[in-house]
Design an enzyme around this catalytic site. Structure first.
Site, PDB file in Angstrom:
ATOM      1  N   PHE A  32      30.822  33.487  45.158  1.00  0.00           N
ATOM      2  CA  PHE A  32      31.172  33.855  43.624  1.00  0.00           C
ATOM      3  C   PHE A  32      32.602  33.377  43.163  1.00  0.00           C
ATOM      4  CE2 PHE A  32      31.727  36.480  39.868  1.00  0.00           C
ATOM      5  CZ  PHE A  32      30.610  36.237  39.224  1.00  0.00           C
ATOM      6  N   SER A 100      29.908  35.251  51.471  1.00  0.00           N
ATOM      7  CA  SER A 100      29.959  36.392  50.392  1.00  0.00           C
ATOM      8  C   SER A 100      28.698  36.019  49.356  1.00  0.00           C
ATOM      9  CB  SER A 100      31.377  35.927  49.526  1.00  0.00           C
ATOM     10  OG  SER A 100      31.337  36.917  48.653  1.00  0.00           O
ATOM     11  N   MET A 101      28.787  35.722  48.118  1.00  0.00           N
ATOM     12  CA  MET A 101      27.357  35.607  47.237  1.00  0.00           C
ATOM     13  C   MET A 101      26.753  34.486  47.934  1.00  0.00           C
ATOM     14  SD  MET A 101      26.812  34.380  43.563  1.00  0.00           S
ATOM     15  CE  MET A 101      27.333  32.876  43.666  1.00  0.00           C
ATOM     16  N   ASP A 201      38.174  43.526  54.711  1.00  0.00           N
ATOM     17  CA  ASP A 201      37.559  42.738  53.669  1.00  0.00           C
ATOM     18  C   ASP A 201      37.978  43.528  52.345  1.00  0.00           C
ATOM     19  OD1 ASP A 201      36.022  41.429  51.621  1.00  0.00           O
ATOM     20  OD2 ASP A 201      34.540  40.997  53.223  1.00  0.00           O
ATOM     21  N   HIS A 231      38.481  38.438  53.481  1.00  0.00           N
ATOM     22  CA  HIS A 231      37.129  38.019  52.939  1.00  0.00           C
ATOM     23  C   HIS A 231      36.606  36.676  53.346  1.00  0.00           C
ATOM     24  CE1 HIS A 231      33.423  38.121  50.605  1.00  0.00           C
ATOM     25  NE2 HIS A 231      33.789  37.349  49.943  1.00  0.00           N
TER      26      HIS A 231
END
Length: 254
Positions: A32, A100-101, A201, A231
């Site tokens: 994202f 992530s996303m 993270d 992250h």
């Protein structure tokens, strides 16, 4: 609208034996407000191993956060779904992965396409965020266009995922709808899963990966802990480890 330098999609047609352009295809999805830059080194490593690889640029990403605010999770999913369908036509087997996303989008691909997805590779996947401000998001996104950004959470100096310095709130509100949809259907995941998550993270909590592990139905699950990355681990100190272990995972299942 012009794409920022470094945010271009990545595509490579593999040379391994098998039908079509390559025996094994891989779709990787970025996160994202990020861009394909976060996945390109991983994709290049997989291409070097002879695989066919696609890293689409998700709509609204790599340009301006204002443009991203006009997109929704269905638009982002459509981009990775199109890449998957292309490789499913030309490759013997297809793996999907995401950061992530992008991990949530890859998980959705596995839910939608079932056994046509040979395996799932996830780096700090986002299915939830523990931020009290999200409680106000339904109202806030209607009156405030953006908040300060969350990108470039990278321990290794000199790295840049080519991300936005603002979080577009209408897009963030849509991402929460993606999380709800994916989490609801997590028991449908039966494919082999390779999961990496960082001990430090600052974007996605450890409880996100724990949620995945607690609800999926897969019996072939490998969990890897990253101790030297934040992250965006695909651009961090542990990136070579991710790249090598992903090839081992793909080889084992191919």
């Amino acid at each position: 609208m012009s794409v920022r330098p470094g945010a271009e999609p990545y595509s490579h047609d593999g040379s391994r034996e098998g039908s079509g352009k390559g025996a094994t295809g891989i779709v990787l999805a970025h996160g994202f407000t990020g861009s394909p830059r976060s996945m390109t080194p991983w994709a290049q490593h997989l291409a070097g191993a002879g695989y066919t690889v696609r890293v689409p640029r998700l709509p609204g990403h790599g340009t301006t956060w204002q443009e991203m605010n006009r997109t929704r999770w269905q638009d982002w999913y459509a981009a990775v779904d199109a890449a998957f369908r292309e490789l499913d036509e030309s490759c013997d087997r297809v793996f999907v992965g995401g950061l992530s996303m992008g991990g949530a989008l890859a998980t959705r691909l596995a839910q939608e396409h079932g056994p046509r997805v040979r395996g799932l590779m996830l780096v700090n996947p986002a299915y939830k965020v523990e931020d009290v401000r999200l409680r106000a998001l339904p109202v806030l996104q209607a009156v405030v266009p953006s908040l300060p950004g969350i990108g470039n959470d990278i321990k290794k100096p000199g790295q840049d995922e080519v991300c936005y310095d603002r979080v577009p709130l209408k897009a963030l509100w849509s991402q929460t709808k993606l999380w709800a949809t994916v989490v609801r259907d997590l028991p449908e995941i039966t494919q082999p899963v390779l999961l990496w998550h960082s001990t430090d993270d600052h974007v996605v909590p450890a409880s996100s990966s724990a949620l995945l592990l607690s609800r999926i139905s897969s019996t072939d699950v490998t969990e890897k802990v990253l101790h030297d990355s934040y992250h965006v681990a695909t651009l961090d100190h542990d990136a070579p480890r991710i790249f090598g272990e992903s090839v081992e995972f793909i080889e084992r299942l191919s």
